[in-house]
Design a protein around this motif. Structure first.
Motif, PDB file in Angstrom:
ATOM      1  N   ALA A  85     -56.123 -21.600  20.624  1.00 27.45           N
ATOM      2  CA  ALA A  85     -55.502 -21.752  21.936  1.00 27.45           C
ATOM      3  C   ALA A  85     -56.081 -20.749  22.916  1.00 27.45           C
ATOM      4  O   ALA A  85     -56.539 -19.668  22.535  1.00 27.45           O
ATOM      5  N   GLU A  86     -56.039 -21.116  24.197  1.00 22.76           N
ATOM      6  CA  GLU A  86     -56.498 -20.231  25.250  1.00 22.76           C
ATOM      7  C   GLU A  86     -55.423 -20.104  26.320  1.00 22.76           C
ATOM      8  O   GLU A  86     -54.720 -21.063  26.639  1.00 22.76           O
ATOM      9  N   TYR A  87     -55.304 -18.913  26.851  1.00 21.39           N
ATOM     10  CA  TYR A  87     -54.321 -18.586  27.884  1.00 21.39           C
ATOM     11  C   TYR A  87     -54.611 -19.346  29.175  1.00 21.39           C
ATOM     12  O   TYR A  87     -55.774 -19.497  29.591  1.00 21.39           O
ATOM     13  N   ILE A  88     -53.532 -19.835  29.851  1.00 28.46           N
ATOM     14  CA  ILE A  88     -53.659 -20.451  31.172  1.00 28.46           C
ATOM     15  C   ILE A  88     -52.895 -19.634  32.214  1.00 28.46           C
ATOM     16  O   ILE A  88     -53.438 -19.246  33.240  1.00 28.46           O
ATOM     17  N   SER A  89     -51.590 -19.338  31.913  1.00 25.84           N
ATOM     18  CA  SER A  89     -50.772 -18.616  32.885  1.00 25.84           C
ATOM     19  C   SER A  89     -49.585 -17.996  32.175  1.00 25.84           C
ATOM     20  O   SER A  89     -49.336 -18.268  30.999  1.00 25.84           O
ATOM     21  N   HIS A  90     -48.838 -17.151  32.912  1.00 26.72           N
ATOM     22  CA  HIS A  90     -47.645 -16.556  32.321  1.00 26.72           C
ATOM     23  C   HIS A  90     -46.596 -16.296  33.389  1.00 26.72           C
ATOM     24  O   HIS A  90     -46.898 -16.229  34.580  1.00 26.72           O
ATOM     25  N   GLU A  91     -45.336 -16.132  32.923  1.00 21.89           N
ATOM     26  CA  GLU A  91     -44.222 -15.805  33.804  1.00 21.89           C
ATOM     27  C   GLU A  91     -43.151 -15.108  32.989  1.00 21.89           C
ATOM     28  O   GLU A  91     -42.822 -15.547  31.877  1.00 21.89           O
ATOM     29  N   LEU A  92     -42.611 -13.996  33.498  1.00 16.66           N
ATOM     30  CA  LEU A  92     -41.531 -13.281  32.828  1.00 16.66           C
ATOM     31  C   LEU A  92     -40.202 -13.728  33.416  1.00 16.66           C
ATOM     32  O   LEU A  92     -39.959 -13.595  34.608  1.00 16.66           O
ATOM     33  N   LYS A  93     -39.334 -14.277  32.561  1.00 17.16           N
ATOM     34  CA  LYS A  93     -37.992 -14.679  32.967  1.00 17.16           C
ATOM     35  C   LYS A  93     -36.998 -13.962  32.075  1.00 17.16           C
ATOM     36  O   LYS A  93     -36.934 -14.238  30.874  1.00 17.16           O
ATOM     37  N   GLY A  94     -36.247 -13.040  32.666  1.00 20.68           N
ATOM     38  CA  GLY A  94     -35.324 -12.256  31.858  1.00 20.68           C
ATOM     39  C   GLY A  94     -36.085 -11.459  30.830  1.00 20.68           C
ATOM     40  O   GLY A  94     -36.971 -10.663  31.168  1.00 20.68           O
ATOM     41  N   GLN A  95     -35.789 -11.677  29.556  1.00 20.88           N
ATOM     42  CA  GLN A  95     -36.483 -10.955  28.482  1.00 20.88           C
ATOM     43  C   GLN A  95     -37.492 -11.829  27.762  1.00 20.88           C
ATOM     44  O   GLN A  95     -37.969 -11.469  26.686  1.00 20.88           O
ATOM     45  N   VAL A  96     -37.837 -12.956  28.378  1.00 21.58           N
ATOM     46  CA  VAL A  96     -38.760 -13.901  27.757  1.00 21.58           C
ATOM     47  C   VAL A  96     -40.041 -13.995  28.573  1.00 21.58           C
ATOM     48  O   VAL A  96     -40.010 -14.297  29.776  1.00 21.58           O
ATOM     49  N   LEU A  97     -41.146 -13.719  27.928  1.00 23.67           N
ATOM     50  CA  LEU A  97     -42.451 -13.909  28.541  1.00 23.67           C
ATOM     51  C   LEU A  97     -42.930 -15.319  28.185  1.00 23.67           C
ATOM     52  O   LEU A  97     -43.206 -15.621  27.024  1.00 23.67           O
ATOM     53  N   HIS A  98     -43.000 -16.186  29.194  1.00 27.62           N
ATOM     54  CA  HIS A  98     -43.462 -17.560  29.009  1.00 27.62           C
ATOM     55  C   HIS A  98     -44.959 -17.617  29.265  1.00 27.62           C
ATOM     56  O   HIS A  98     -45.422 -17.261  30.356  1.00 27.62           O
ATOM     57  N   ILE A  99     -45.696 -18.058  28.270  1.00 23.98           N
ATOM     58  CA  ILE A  99     -47.144 -18.173  28.381  1.00 23.98           C
ATOM     59  C   ILE A  99     -47.528 -19.638  28.209  1.00 23.98           C
ATOM     60  O   ILE A  99     -47.125 -20.278  27.217  1.00 23.98           O
ATOM     61  N   GLN A 100     -48.263 -20.150  29.144  1.00 26.06           N
ATOM     62  CA  GLN A 100     -48.776 -21.510  29.012  1.00 26.06           C
ATOM     63  C   GLN A 100     -50.192 -21.435  28.445  1.00 26.06           C
ATOM     64  O   GLN A 100     -51.040 -20.677  28.955  1.00 26.06           O
ATOM     65  N   THR A 101     -50.453 -22.188  27.387  1.00 31.05           N
ATOM     66  CA  THR A 101     -51.785 -22.245  26.798  1.00 31.05           C
ATOM     67  C   THR A 101     -52.275 -23.687  26.819  1.00 31.05           C
ATOM     68  O   THR A 101     -51.508 -24.627  27.081  1.00 31.05           O
ATOM     69  N   ASP A 102     -53.537 -23.880  26.504  1.00 32.76           N
ATOM     70  CA  ASP A 102     -54.064 -25.244  26.470  1.00 32.76           C
ATOM     71  C   ASP A 102     -53.604 -26.019  25.241  1.00 32.76           C
ATOM     72  O   ASP A 102     -53.880 -27.205  25.111  1.00 32.76           O
ATOM     73  N   GLU A 103     -52.868 -25.338  24.319  1.00 31.71           N
ATOM     74  CA  GLU A 103     -52.319 -26.013  23.149  1.00 31.71           C
ATOM     75  C   GLU A 103     -50.804 -26.191  23.252  1.00 31.71           C
ATOM     76  O   GLU A 103     -50.178 -26.711  22.326  1.00 31.71           O
ATOM     77  N   GLY A 104     -50.206 -25.715  24.353  1.00 33.31           N
ATOM     78  CA  GLY A 104     -48.764 -25.830  24.523  1.00 33.31           C
ATOM     79  C   GLY A 104     -48.142 -24.498  24.857  1.00 33.31           C
ATOM     80  O   GLY A 104     -48.816 -23.449  24.876  1.00 33.31           O
ATOM     81  N   PRO A 105     -46.826 -24.462  25.102  1.00 32.99           N
ATOM     82  CA  PRO A 105     -46.156 -23.223  25.492  1.00 32.99           C
ATOM     83  C   PRO A 105     -46.068 -22.222  24.341  1.00 32.99           C
ATOM     84  O   PRO A 105     -46.031 -22.583  23.161  1.00 32.99           O
ATOM     85  N   LEU A 106     -46.019 -20.961  24.736  1.00 34.75           N
ATOM     86  CA  LEU A 106     -45.770 -19.859  23.818  1.00 34.75           C
ATOM     87  C   LEU A 106     -44.773 -18.930  24.496  1.00 34.75           C
ATOM     88  O   LEU A 106     -44.954 -18.596  25.669  1.00 34.75           O
ATOM     89  N   THR A 107     -43.713 -18.552  23.794  1.00 35.63           N
ATOM     90  CA  THR A 107     -42.776 -17.570  24.339  1.00 35.63           C
ATOM     91  C   THR A 107     -42.769 -16.330  23.467  1.00 35.63           C
ATOM     92  O   THR A 107     -42.807 -16.414  22.243  1.00 35.63           O
ATOM     93  N   VAL A 108     -42.749 -15.186  24.116  1.00 38.86           N
ATOM     94  CA  VAL A 108     -42.588 -13.895  23.434  1.00 38.86           C
ATOM     95  C   VAL A 108     -41.308 -13.291  24.001  1.00 38.86           C
ATOM     96  O   VAL A 108     -41.260 -12.931  25.182  1.00 38.86           O
ATOM     97  N   THR A 109     -40.279 -13.192  23.167  1.00 37.71           N
ATOM     98  CA  THR A 109     -38.961 -12.719  23.602  1.00 37.71           C
ATOM     99  C   THR A 109     -38.713 -11.324  23.061  1.00 37.71           C
ATOM    100  O   THR A 109     -38.858 -11.073  21.853  1.00 37.71           O
ATOM    101  N   ALA A 110     -38.339 -10.419  23.957  1.00 37.51           N
ATOM    102  CA  ALA A 110     -37.924  -9.086  23.512  1.00 37.51           C
ATOM    103  C   ALA A 110     -36.492  -9.199  23.006  1.00 37.51           C
ATOM    104  O   ALA A 110     -35.538  -9.213  23.787  1.00 37.51           O
ATOM    105  N   GLN A 111     -36.335  -9.341  21.704  1.00 37.50           N
ATOM    106  CA  GLN A 111     -35.001  -9.482  21.128  1.00 37.50           C
ATOM    107  C   GLN A 111     -34.227  -8.168  21.169  1.00 37.50           C
ATOM    108  O   GLN A 111     -33.005  -8.163  21.091  1.00 37.50           O
ATOM    109  N   SER A 112     -34.945  -7.076  21.277  1.00 39.40           N
ATOM    110  CA  SER A 112     -34.357  -5.743  21.406  1.00 39.40           C
ATOM    111  C   SER A 112     -35.475  -4.829  21.878  1.00 39.40           C
ATOM    112  O   SER A 112     -36.637  -5.262  21.977  1.00 39.40           O
ATOM    113  N   PRO A 113     -35.198  -3.563  22.146  1.00 36.41           N
ATOM    114  CA  PRO A 113     -36.298  -2.652  22.492  1.00 36.41           C
ATOM    115  C   PRO A 113     -37.303  -2.450  21.374  1.00 36.41           C
ATOM    116  O   PRO A 113     -38.360  -1.855  21.597  1.00 36.41           O
ATOM    117  N   ASN A 114     -36.988  -2.969  20.167  1.00 40.12           N
ATOM    118  CA  ASN A 114     -37.827  -2.724  18.993  1.00 40.12           C
ATOM    119  C   ASN A 114     -38.321  -3.992  18.320  1.00 40.12           C
ATOM    120  O   ASN A 114     -38.888  -3.912  17.230  1.00 40.12           O
TER     121      ASN A 114
END
Length: 810
Positions: free
Chosen positions: A20-49
């Motif tokens: 997959a390759e990166y297209i764009s991103h947006e931070l909403k709350g504690q979720v980093l939404h990343i759009q890739t050419d293979e579909g969405p990817l989310t990275v969520t900060a479930q806690s500070p750790n």
């Protein structure tokens, strides 16, 4: 041939990896939404750790997360967009996301924790993730496996499966966990419920892989500065074990199984007549049927064998004994509830939309769909009725499930998921159902739920696991420390064994039985259980066996203040009750391999004896000073010592400086009281200052911590030694904080100062001097006073304590 196969596997894996390759991103709350050419990817900060990483390729069916508990904890977040790398920070962990090809690396400060190797891989047959392994990195985890503590180099099935009569080796057992803890101080969770494999550097020595035939394409990374902090951060995300009822730490009677009401009553009576404490009796499958086969699913009393069950439960409860019943999720077509289950759509289905029927050991059966709310409601009717009858706890058996057709269909949030897709979370969802329903029946009371299978996070449903149908042999005893330690690292701190062993054993081995039950006193749940060709309960044995074990059951009850405080700590931080040796020195990676001994809490070091006719035993003492728990003999640490064995004594050592609260043993926790406390302080010149905290509440209120309905008792010792003058002074402080209904207004304290090298001139409580009594009999009969025993170098001090106090010794 092996080299060629390995090379082919590596080539095959590389071809499957998504580039997959990166297209764009947006931070909403504690979720980093990343759009890739293979579909969405989310990275969520479930806690500070902790980060949850969820790849969502197009046209891939996703199941919900089963590992994560509730809403993410607040974290301070920043995102930095560089030309080639996107950096996502919390206060304590960061993800560096390479854009082309998309790969993620995780850091704590400047330290690399973990890096995706090929990242997500997926095709029609399997999906999963691969990660790089670092040189010298050790890995724990995978749940119940018997392969040694360091699991690097192993490849395991991810499929919960019964292993009847296991001994010293097993790669696949009742309770697997798709998670690892690294010596680099991260935990990695594959949040996927499906059948699969975890490969911890077996196929490729520098690569770790998780693979499954379906399920969720998600994983979670947790970081921590120390192993205890790492566990705490892990349970922050996956859920904390609720504080169990205090009676869960008492003595249990259990067997396969009690065949009649009279046998139950006779067993309880024998405990009482023999002077053995007893808090619960566990009824196996004969409560609903006279035979092993043909009755599973009746879920109601066999009134021929149990003519007055409600009266029996009430009578036992008056004696301080709670009743626990087994239930299973299988409804036999020959059972009384079969048609009702069919009519109420309670069973998992086949491809034609009909109840899936299959044969297994107990008969022709269907399986309750614990994922479907209607099926859960139907199943809960049984628990409601039994709870009204007075049943105090639940034992869920065969919940892997023991037999689970791969193409069986379950209703998971409106998705038809196959048996293979959700197999590993069946026991997890069953525990959730029982826990939530129990809270609806008794919102203020702590549930007791014992199950042998689950998933990451099952601890949040109060699950108390056991290690399954172990062989009744020395080889069955040998792996029990390893199994409990491994589970405790991942939140499941009450994992315990069928004491004495369950399966087989044609001739009673008193030595093995004594050694197993001695170990059981220093593990989370004291529950002998076995096939009844040999009685598992200690009261049915005679002579030395019975006498030795009576003293150990008394010790179990005497240690309730200490043990209950361990339970309190576990509910707050996830800290296991049984703790591995490598917690003591995190720089010594060789300690990770230690599976023969462990810490019971912080104060005690325990070395079970797991072989017959041992004349002596070796114990590895950590740094510091240590005292033989039975004799007070002192040893310098950082060495291995050898001790002659005694069948009456399990090797146990107290840490120098430890303060261990104990009380008078009782025959049921119904009679438990902290009105009289024995405080055992192990004085040593190497530890001039030490402290301990004891927790106390009513033992049953589910909201005691939330509502502040508890007290903490803090004990601290401050020792001042003047080598030139030879004087030795001790200031021992006692203080309390908090309140609850039933709290003692005052306490009688006996302070035992072990290793006090000389007599005393004066002992003060506050500003009042205590009488110094030389005669032992006179001291025993006194309410107040102090006595130094020159033979044992022990100073005993008796006094009354209300709120805060200072004991001064000089």
């Amino acid at each position: 041939m092996l080299i060629r196969l390995s090379t082919f596997c590596l080539f095959f894996w590389a071809c499957m990896a998504l580039s997959a390759e990166y297209i764009s991103h947006e931070l909403k709350g504690q979720v980093l939404h990343i759009q890739t050419d293979e579909g969405p990817l989310t990275v969520t900060a479930q806690s500070p750790n902790a980060f949850e990483v969820f790849y969502q390729p197009a046209d891939v069916q996703q199941l919900p997360s089963f590992a994560i508990d509730g809403i993410a904890q607040p974290a301070d977040l920043t995102v930095q967009d560089n030309d080639a790398v996107l950096v996502f920070h919390t206060e304590n962990i960061r993800a560096e996301i390479n854009k082309k090809p998309l790969r993620i690396r995780y850091y704590q400060g400047d330290k690399l924790l973990l890096a995706e190797h090929n990242g997500l891989f997926i095709d029609d047959k399997q999906r999963g993730f691969s990660f790089d392994l670092q040189t010298g990195e050790k890995l724990l985890g995978g749940g119940e496996r018997i392969v040694g503590m360091d699991r690097r180099g192993q490849r395991f099935p991810l499929y919960n499966k019964a292993h009847y009569g296991y001994t010293t080796q097993s790669k696949q057992m009742y309770f697997g966990l798709p998670a690892v803890m690294s010596s680099n101080k991260y935990i990695l969770i594959f949040d996927n419920s499906a059948s699969g494999y975890m490969d911890l550097g077996a196929t490729s020595s520098d690569e770790m892989r998780f693979e499954a035939m379906g399920g969720r394409t998600s994983y979670i990374v947790v970081a921590g500065d120390t192993y205890p902090k790492l566990i705490e951060h892990y349970v922050d995300v996956t859920g904390k074990q609720p504080l169990p009822p205090r009676w869960a730490l008492g003595s249990f009677a259990s067997r396969f199984g009690y065949r009649s009401e009279q046998e139950v009553r006779d067993t309880v009576k024998l405990y009482q007549e023999s002077g053995f404490g007893l808090d619960a009796i566990v009824l196996d499958l004969y409560w609903f049927g006279a035979d092993i086969k043909g009755h599973m699913g009746n879920l109601d009393w066999d009134t021929k064998a149990f003519p007055t069950p409600v009266k029996m439960i009430a009578d036992l409860r008056k004696e301080g004994v709670k009743t626990i019943l087994i239930t299973e999720p299988f409804i036999l077509s020959s059972s009384k509830k079969w048609q009702d289950a069919v009519n109420n759509n309670a069973l998992a289905l086949d491809n034609d939309g009909k109840p899936y029927q299959f044969d297994f050991y107990f008969g022709n059966t269907g399986l309750i769909d614990v994922f479907d709310q209607g099926a859960r409601d139907w199943f809960n009717q049984t628990y409601s009725e039994l709870f009204k009858q007075g049943v105090a706890g639940w034992w869920g058996d065969l919940g892997e499930p023991e037999v689970h057709p791969s193409d069986m269909l379950h209703n998971v949030n409106g998705i038809n998921a196959t048996g293979d897709e959700i197999h590993n979370v069946y026991g997890h969802k069953w525990a959730e159902q029982v826990y939530q329903h129990q809270l609806s029946l008794a919102p203020k009371t702590r549930p007791f739920i014992m199950m042998r299978s689950g998933f990451v996070g099952s601890q949040r449903y109060g699950m108390i696991p056991w290690t399954g149908d172990v062989s009744r042999s020395w080889d069955g005893l040998k792996p029990q420390v390893e199994l409990s330690l491994q589970m405790g690292l991942f939140g499941l701190g009450y994992t315990h064994s069928d004491l004495g062993g369950f399966a087989g054993g044609e001739v009673f081995d008193p030595q093995m039985y004594i050694r197993w039950l001695q170990y059981g006193v220093f593990q989370p749940v004291f529950r002998p259980h076995a096939q009844d060709n040999i009685a598992p309960e200690p009261v049915y044995h005679k002579g030395k066996t019975k006498d030795i074990l009576r003293s150990y059951v008394e010790l179990r009850y005497a240690m309730l203040p200490y043990n209950y405080s361990l339970a309190f700590e576990n509910s707050l931080t996830g800290m296991p009750l049984m703790r591995p040796m490598f917690f003591e020195d995190e720089s010594d990676l060789s300690l990770i391999d230690e599976k023969e001994q462990y810490f019971w809490g912080d104060a005690l070091l325990v070395k079970p004896i797991t072989s017959a006719n041992m004349k002596e035993v070796s114990i590895k003492l950590p740094k510091g000073a240590w005292f033989n728990f039975w004799s007070d003999e002192r040893y310098d640490g950082s060495q291995t010592i050898t001790q002659v064995t005694d069948i009456k004594l399990l090797p146990v050592f107290a840490r120098a400086g430890a303060i261990i609260p104990m009380t008078l043993p009782v025959l049921s926790t119904d009679n438990y009281s902290t009105q009289s406390l024995d405080l055992h302080y192990y004085a040593d010149h190497s530890v001039p200052k030490s402290s301990a905290v004891m927790y106390n509440d009513d033992g049953k209120n589910r909201h005691s911590i939330r509502d502040g309905s508890f007290e903490t008792l803090t004990f601290s010792a401050d020792r001042e030694i003047h080598t030139q003058s030879g004087t030795d002074k001790l200031a021992f402080r006692l203080s309390t904080k908090g309140d609850f209904k039933g709290i003692p207004s005052s306490r009688m304290i006996t302070l035992w100062v072990h290793n006090w090298p000389q007599g005393v001139n004066q002992v003060l409580v506050g500003e009042k001097a205590l009488s110094l009594i030389e005669d032992k009999t006179e001291f025993l009969n006194a309410d107040r006073g102090a006595r130094w025993d020159s033979e044992t170098n022990t100073l005993e001090i008796k006094f009354s304590w209300q709120k805060d106090a200072m004991v001064s010794v000089q």
